[in-house]
Write a protein that holds these residues in place. Structure first.
Motif, mmCIF file in Angstrom:
data_model
loop_
_atom_site.group_PDB
_atom_site.id
_atom_site.type_symbol
_atom_site.label_atom_id
_atom_site.label_comp_id
_atom_site.label_asym_id
_atom_site.label_seq_id
_atom_site.Cartn_x
_atom_site.Cartn_y
_atom_site.Cartn_z
ATOM 1 N N VAL B 107 0.883 -1.241 -0.092
ATOM 2 C CA VAL B 107 -0.094 0.004 -0.006
ATOM 3 C C VAL B 107 1.069 1.209 0.052
ATOM 4 N N ILE B 108 1.900 1.253 0.713
ATOM 5 C CA ILE B 108 2.823 2.482 0.729
ATOM 6 C C ILE B 108 3.502 2.542 -0.408
ATOM 7 N N ALA B 109 3.969 1.621 -1.122
ATOM 8 C CA ALA B 109 4.468 1.717 -2.560
ATOM 9 C C ALA B 109 3.499 2.449 -3.410
ATOM 10 N N ASN B 110 2.254 1.961 -3.289
ATOM 11 C CA ASN B 110 1.262 2.505 -4.363
ATOM 12 C C ASN B 110 0.076 2.861 -3.759
ATOM 13 N N PRO B 111 0.062 4.041 -3.012
ATOM 14 C CA PRO B 111 -1.114 4.361 -2.112
ATOM 15 C C PRO B 111 -2.243 4.870 -2.957
ATOM 16 N N GLU B 112 -2.119 5.184 -4.040
ATOM 17 C CA GLU B 112 -3.154 5.749 -5.022
ATOM 18 C C GLU B 112 -3.996 4.908 -5.473
ATOM 19 N N LYS B 113 -3.412 3.248 -5.251
ATOM 20 C CA LYS B 113 -4.186 2.297 -5.919
ATOM 21 C C LYS B 113 -5.412 1.789 -5.001
ATOM 22 N N TYR B 114 -5.177 2.284 -3.489
ATOM 23 C CA TYR B 114 -5.978 1.548 -2.585
ATOM 24 C C TYR B 114 -6.853 2.713 -1.906
ATOM 25 N N ASN B 115 -8.256 2.268 -1.389
ATOM 26 C CA ASN B 115 -8.683 3.249 -0.475
ATOM 27 C C ASN B 115 -8.014 2.937 0.910
ATOM 28 N N LEU B 116 -7.438 3.978 1.220
ATOM 29 C CA LEU B 116 -6.481 4.005 2.428
ATOM 30 C C LEU B 116 -7.493 3.748 3.864
ATOM 31 N N ALA B 117 -8.603 4.293 3.704
ATOM 32 C CA ALA B 117 -9.588 3.871 4.803
ATOM 33 C C ALA B 117 -9.746 2.516 5.150
ATOM 34 N N GLU B 118 -9.662 1.583 4.220
ATOM 35 C CA GLU B 118 -9.657 0.043 4.546
ATOM 36 C C GLU B 118 -8.359 -0.370 5.598
ATOM 37 N N PHE B 119 -7.650 0.725 5.665
ATOM 38 C CA PHE B 119 -6.280 0.257 6.478
ATOM 39 C C PHE B 119 -6.528 0.788 7.905
ATOM 40 N N LEU B 120 -7.519 1.333 8.213
ATOM 41 C CA LEU B 120 -7.634 1.776 9.710
ATOM 42 C C LEU B 120 -8.244 0.792 10.485
ATOM 43 N N ASP B 121 -7.871 0.680 11.692
ATOM 44 C CA ASP B 121 -8.518 -0.259 12.533
ATOM 45 C C ASP B 121 -9.850 0.360 13.121
ATOM 46 N N PHE B 122 -10.508 -0.123 14.061
ATOM 47 C CA PHE B 122 -11.985 0.349 14.427
ATOM 48 C C PHE B 122 -11.735 1.794 15.059
ATOM 49 N N GLU B 123 -10.682 1.885 15.983
ATOM 50 C CA GLU B 123 -10.313 2.910 16.782
ATOM 51 C C GLU B 123 -10.289 4.268 16.006
ATOM 52 N N SER B 124 -9.098 4.080 15.173
ATOM 53 C CA SER B 124 -8.580 4.952 14.141
ATOM 54 C C SER B 124 -9.621 5.375 13.076
ATOM 55 N N ALA B 125 -10.548 4.500 12.770
ATOM 56 C CA ALA B 125 -11.535 4.868 11.955
ATOM 57 C C ALA B 125 -12.732 5.320 12.618
ATOM 58 N N LYS B 126 -12.958 5.142 13.684
ATOM 59 C CA LYS B 126 -13.952 6.076 14.519
ATOM 60 C C LYS B 126 -13.606 7.332 14.606
ATOM 61 N N THR B 127 -12.243 7.712 14.847
ATOM 62 C CA THR B 127 -11.573 8.914 15.094
ATOM 63 C C THR B 127 -11.688 9.651 13.807
ATOM 64 N N VAL B 128 -11.582 9.072 12.553
ATOM 65 C CA VAL B 128 -11.661 9.731 11.421
ATOM 66 C C VAL B 128 -13.060 10.111 11.096
ATOM 67 N N PHE B 129 -13.757 9.192 11.289
ATOM 68 C CA PHE B 129 -15.187 9.558 11.043
ATOM 69 C C PHE B 129 -15.848 10.756 12.065
ATOM 70 N N PHE B 130 -15.580 10.810 13.221
ATOM 71 C CA PHE B 130 -15.912 11.777 14.080
ATOM 72 C C PHE B 130 -15.124 13.106 13.575
ATOM 73 N N ALA B 131 -13.948 13.060 13.312
ATOM 74 C CA ALA B 131 -13.425 14.166 12.723
ATOM 75 C C ALA B 131 -13.944 15.044 11.515
ATOM 76 N N GLU B 132 -14.493 13.891 10.746
ATOM 77 C CA GLU B 132 -15.332 14.492 9.246
ATOM 78 C C GLU B 132 -16.689 15.115 9.769
#
Lengths: 135, 863
Positions: B107-132
């Motif tokens: 993913v780091i080699a080609n980040p544009e190919k992936y939806n980076l949100a898929e690589f968040l764990d639950f706590e991080s995803a929750k944090t991003v969701f709240f931030a949005e």
């Protein structure tokens, strides 16, 4: 909005299905494996089997190296034989207990996995049975 | 082509868990599970009571059968609900952790190919969701600061980090809220870039740490690197990224440990229970048990501590032990306190869990307690026979790895005749040659060279493993572990900056002992001091205070009085040294740079070469420096280098087995010293070469293989080579810069000093010959010393100008400098005063002078 909710419900049901019938049985198998390994480790069954005929706590007598003394040789052989028999006697119960424990774990593991697979059904039955007792 | 940042949380599998999190069935599952199971137990207990009361006459109260049936029905319903919510809870845990099929590296080699949100764990995803959501509600652009605010709001566990840094979470949040008011003006693109960078950095951090997804600690660290507000907070609190990394490691390791502990069904936890049949195949070790410490049991008692550091050395030890030949005995060589024993404990832990090699697994690691054996047994013969029995037991047992600590104390090479010691090499050698006899020896470099190497046959059975001190980061991890225990013991909080400063000061100032011991010991010592005070928190100032007391050199924030000393160092030195402005200026500037840590240098605080004729103040400058910088003239290590004119003199300088080094030992014992190397040019060129490393790297390996640290020393080499040129220049009134260059050329051309040596000095300082005016000042300085001494006897000595002039007239010989003057004052003034005191010509309360013609004591009245 309703469509989205519907999709969501469908997806969660699929996830649940995967979790209950695929993920959890695999996890239970792993735990089962841990317990089986532990049973063997706790009672040291493989080690006791490989050293089953060994001397009791490594008590052994050396054969005379000088001359030929049949009496001494027989005495040493007898002592070593006794030590080995003692070793066997002491190891045997532990091997039996260990094996029984393993058998118990095998059956328990099978039962737990079967119970888990039928758990939703058991829960529904238990719920209805409970209500039938109440009213 | 521009980089496309693809981040869509709603399309990521983790979004399923996020959207279901607040559904009552999941949200209240943990509480409902407990409630229903409690109700089940309660109802079932009453049902059991009713059930037995109907069947046994003994019970005074009997429940109605119908009621009992209803109780059973209720308990079955409660149980089914309890189990249902328990499965709900477990299912939600599964939802929170969807599988990631791609490795983070890809993913780091080609980040544009992936939806980076898929690589968040639950706590991080929750944090991003709240931030949005937060950014939308507040109508501010989504940026790293919003993410940071969200992280602080949703994750109370990061409070652990701020609490340790003595930062108030509320104040940080207030700062962020203030920032949001300003950042409304920023463009959306600009702001979003900081968010992008934070996510990409978090990916890298997660990959480095070996995580499968971005965890909250990774996000936290990336924000520490990319968020402006966070960076500003860190700068204000004097914290660095490395500090945040260390704190995150601390938090994550505690969480991991807790998580592991909860999973009792995992193999590691089950194995901790131990086994009952392993000993059946092993022999009894009755004598060994009496005179030994079972390290395997010790590890069990300690709760299987985590292994930090020395991984490679531990693996090497396992490999040596696993050999099926005579040379299967590792010899651990390292300084005391470098963690040699911890390596053995780590081996014991691996052996318990069967994580090592087959020849090591499930064996007992037993340390032979030789001092106890020697203390308890009466005669040497008994000791020897007991040792024979012990070694026989080790071989017969077949499951023992024997550890002999401080092996050098018991292997003397025929030189051991002290009471309480024994040479076991004779008894040990026949056993150690057997591959069934596994022994681990622990020794120091000194012990190895001094004793063990004297017995080559014994040494041939061992394979050396050299243990260096562990790194700063590893030591910090150990300190963090210890801090929790000490906090519990002393009921005081240990702040993170205090731990960090312990490492910093230990590395810089406590050089004789290696890491980790010096840091662990210092923390314990500081906590004892803190326990005696009323203070509740261990702060950096406490650490600085104790370290300053220990080494008697001020550390920490530069104190006001010390600042004054440093700023006025030239003037202070001038109180003792006359003229030589340039020299004093150079030296003072170097010290100021060192104390304020403006320059990062590997070598000593300063290295100077003082060139000039005798008696012009070279040694006096050194003495004055030792007094003003290190607090006492006694802090000077003085070596006459003319004593080291041959190569054979090297062992005298750096030590050898059985001989302390004249240079290395005093520096080891007192690292805060001024080293004065008199007549430097007279030393053998090979000896001068030794100093190349000292000037460059700041350390030297002594004759016993120990690293001696010179980083806290000031080195002054003096030489009067080429002094004729200085005289000539002074006579012809030449420019001193040109003279210095000419002198340096002269030194190089004549092979007195090699250019690489001269280049390594911070400054080559020229001392000018003293003029008559200088000598007048020196005469006054010397006479004032006598005046001070007489004042203690309550005699007032008046120094008159004619006397000074007469002394200068008698003493003025440029080639001897001020040294001749000391002799004149001693002969003329000192003797006259001594005789007058003995003859009782002068007494307390007298005011006296000295006649400059006759050098006789003249009474000038009384006071």
């Amino acid at each position: 909005m309703q469509i989205l909710e519907g999709l969501k419900r469908k997806s969660i049901l699929f996830s649940w299905w995967q979790w209950h019938f695929s993920f959890m049985p695999k996890r239970l198998l792993e735990i089962w494996k841990n317990f089986l390994k532990f049973g063997l480790y706790y009672f040291s069954v493989p080690l006791l089997l490989t050293t089953f005929f060994s001397h009791f706590h490594r008590y052994k007598w050396e054969y005379p190296t000088r001359g030929f003394d049949l009496g001494k040789i027989l005495e040493t052989a007898f002592s070593n034989l006794i030590s080995r028999i003692m070793g066997m006697i002491f190891r045997f119960p532990l091997i039996i207990v260990g094996t029984l424990f393993e058998i118990f774990l095998i059956f328990t593991g099978v039962l737990v996995i079967i119970f888990w697979i039928f758990l939703p059904l058991f829960l529904i039955l238990a719920f209805f049975y409970g209500f039938s007792l109440l009213f | 082509m521009a980089f496309r940042f693809y981040f869509n949380l709603e399309e990521a599998p983790i979004f399923e868990a996020l959207s279901w999190e607040n559904a009552p069935g999941f949200k209240f599952a943990p509480i409902l599970k407990k409630v229903f199971l409690i109700f089940f137990l309660l109802f079932f207990f009453i049902f059991l009571f009713g059930f037995f009361s109907q069947r046994i006459d003994f019970f005074p109260v009997k429940l109605d059968q119908k009621l009992n049936q209803k109780l059973l029905g209720s308990s079955i319903i409660f149980l089914s609900f309890g189990v249902l919510f328990w499965t709900q809870e477990a299912f939600f845990c599964y939802l929170k952790d969807p599988k990631v099929k791609v490795e983070l590296k890809k993913v780091i080699a080609n980040p544009e190919k992936y939806n980076l949100a898929e690589f968040l764990d639950f706590e991080s995803a929750k944090t991003v969701f709240f931030a949005e959501k937060f950014a939308k509600t507040k109508r501010i652009p989504l940026n790293s600061s919003v993410l940071f605010y969200s992280l602080l709001t949703l994750n109370p566990k990061v409070n652990f980090i701020f609490y340790r840094c003595l930062l108030d979470l509320r104040i940080i949040k207030k700062k962020l809220e203030d920032y949001f008011k300003i950042c409304k003006k920023n463009t959306k693109e600009e702001s979003f870039e900081t968010f992008e960078n934070s996510i990409l950095e978090a990916l890298k951090i997660a990959e480095e740490k070996g995580h499968k997804k971005i965890e909250i600690g990774d996000l936290f660290l990336s924000l520490a690197k990319h968020d402006l507000v966070f960076k500003k907070i860190l700068i204000e609190a004097d914290l660095k990224i490395e500090d945040m990394e260390s704190l995150t490691w601390w938090l994550e390791s505690l969480e991991k440990e807790e998580e592991k502990r909860k999973k009792w069904w995992e193999w590691e936890n089950l194995a901790k229970i131990g086994s009952i049949g392993k000993d059946f195949a092993a022999g009894y070790t009755i004598t060994l048990d009496k005179y030994s410490i079972d390290l395997t049991k010790e590890v069990m008692k300690m709760g299987y501590p985590e292994i930090i550091g020395h991984q490679k050395e531990i693996e090497a030890m396992e490999r040596i032990l696993a050999r099926k030949e005579a040379c299967n005995d590792p010899l651990i060589v390292g300084e005391a306190g470098s963690g040699r024993r911890s390596m053995i404990l780590a081996l014991a832990k691996k052996s318990i869990f069967g994580e090592s090699l087959p020849e090591v697994n499930y064996k007992r690691i037993v340390q032979l307690n030789l001092p106890a054996l020697l203390a308890q047994l009466e005669s040497l013969e008994v000791v020897e026979s007991t040792l024979e029995r012990i070694f026989r037991e080790v071989i017969l047992a077949g499951n023992v790895i024997l550890v002999i600590d401080e092996l050098h104390n018991f292997v003397g090479g025929g030189k051991m005749a002290r009471a309480g010691t024994i040479d076991i090499s004779g008894i040990l050698t026949p056993y150690i040659s057997s591959p069934h006899f596994q022994v681990i020896g622990i020794t120091t470099y000194e012990g190895l060279h001094r004793n063990i190497e004297q017995n080559p046959s014994l040494l041939s059975f061992f394979e050396k493993i050299e243990v260096s001190e562990i790194s700063r980061q590893e030591t910090l991890k150990l300190l963090e572990r210890l801090a929790l225990k000490l906090e519990q013991r002393y009921q005081k909080l240990i702040s993170f900056p205090a731990l960090r400063d312990i490492i910093k000061y230990c590395e810089r100032y406590i050089t004789a002992t290696p890491f980790p011991e010096k840091a662990l010991d210092l923390l314990e010592e500081i906590m004892v001091h803190l326990a005696q005070s009323r203070e509740k928190i261990l702060l950096p100032k406490h650490v600085a205070k104790i370290v300053s007391e220990k080494i008697q050199v001020p550390v920490g924030e530069v104190e006001k009085t010390e600042k004054e000393v440093l700023l006025n160092l030239e003037n202070l030195l001038h109180q003792r040294v006359v003229d030589q402005d340039e020299a004093l200026k150079e030296v003072s500037a170097a010290l100021r740079r060192a104390r304020t840590q403006v320059t990062i240098r590997r070598g000593p605080i300063g290295c100077f070469l003082f060139l000039g004729p005798t008696g012009v103040g070279k040694t006096e400058t050194a003495k004055a420096l030792a007094e003003f910088y290190f607090g006492s003239e006694n802090r000077m290590i003085r070596l006459d280098m003319s004593e080291f004119q041959n190569v054979e003199d090297i062992p005298r300088l750096i030590g050898s087995p059985g001989e302390e080094g004249l240079l290395t030992t005093p520096v080891r014992e007192n690292p805060f010293s001024l080293i004065l190397l008199d007549e430097f040019e007279k030393a053998h060129p090979n000896i001068l070469n030794l100093f190349l490393q000292v000037f460059d790297e700041g350390h030297l390996t002594d004759g016993l293989g120990r690293k001696v640290d010179f980083k806290n020393t000031i080195i002054i080499a003096t030489s009067n080579a080429g002094y004729q040129m200085i005289f000539k220049a002074a006579k012809e009134n030449k420019d001193w810069t040109t003279t210095r260059e000419q002198l340096i050329n002269f030194l190089v051309e004549n092979g007195i000093f090699r250019p690489e040596l001269l280049n390594r000095f911070d400054a080559v300082v020229l001392y000018k010959p003293l003029t008559k005016e200088n000598l007048l000042s020196i005469a006054e300085l010397l006479l004032k010393k006598i005046q001070k001494q007489l004042k203690e006897k309550q005699i007032d000595f008046i120094i008159e100008d004619p006397l000074k002039e007469k002394i200068v007239e008698l003493a003025y010989r440029p080639e001897f400098g001020a040294r001749q003057m000391q002799r004149v004052i001693q002969d003329k003034i000192g003797n006259a005063l001594a005789e007058a005191i003995l003859r009782e010509e002068i007494k307390r309360g007298d005011r006296i002078g000295i006649d400059h013609e006759t050098f006789r004591v003249v009474k000038k009245g009384s006071f």
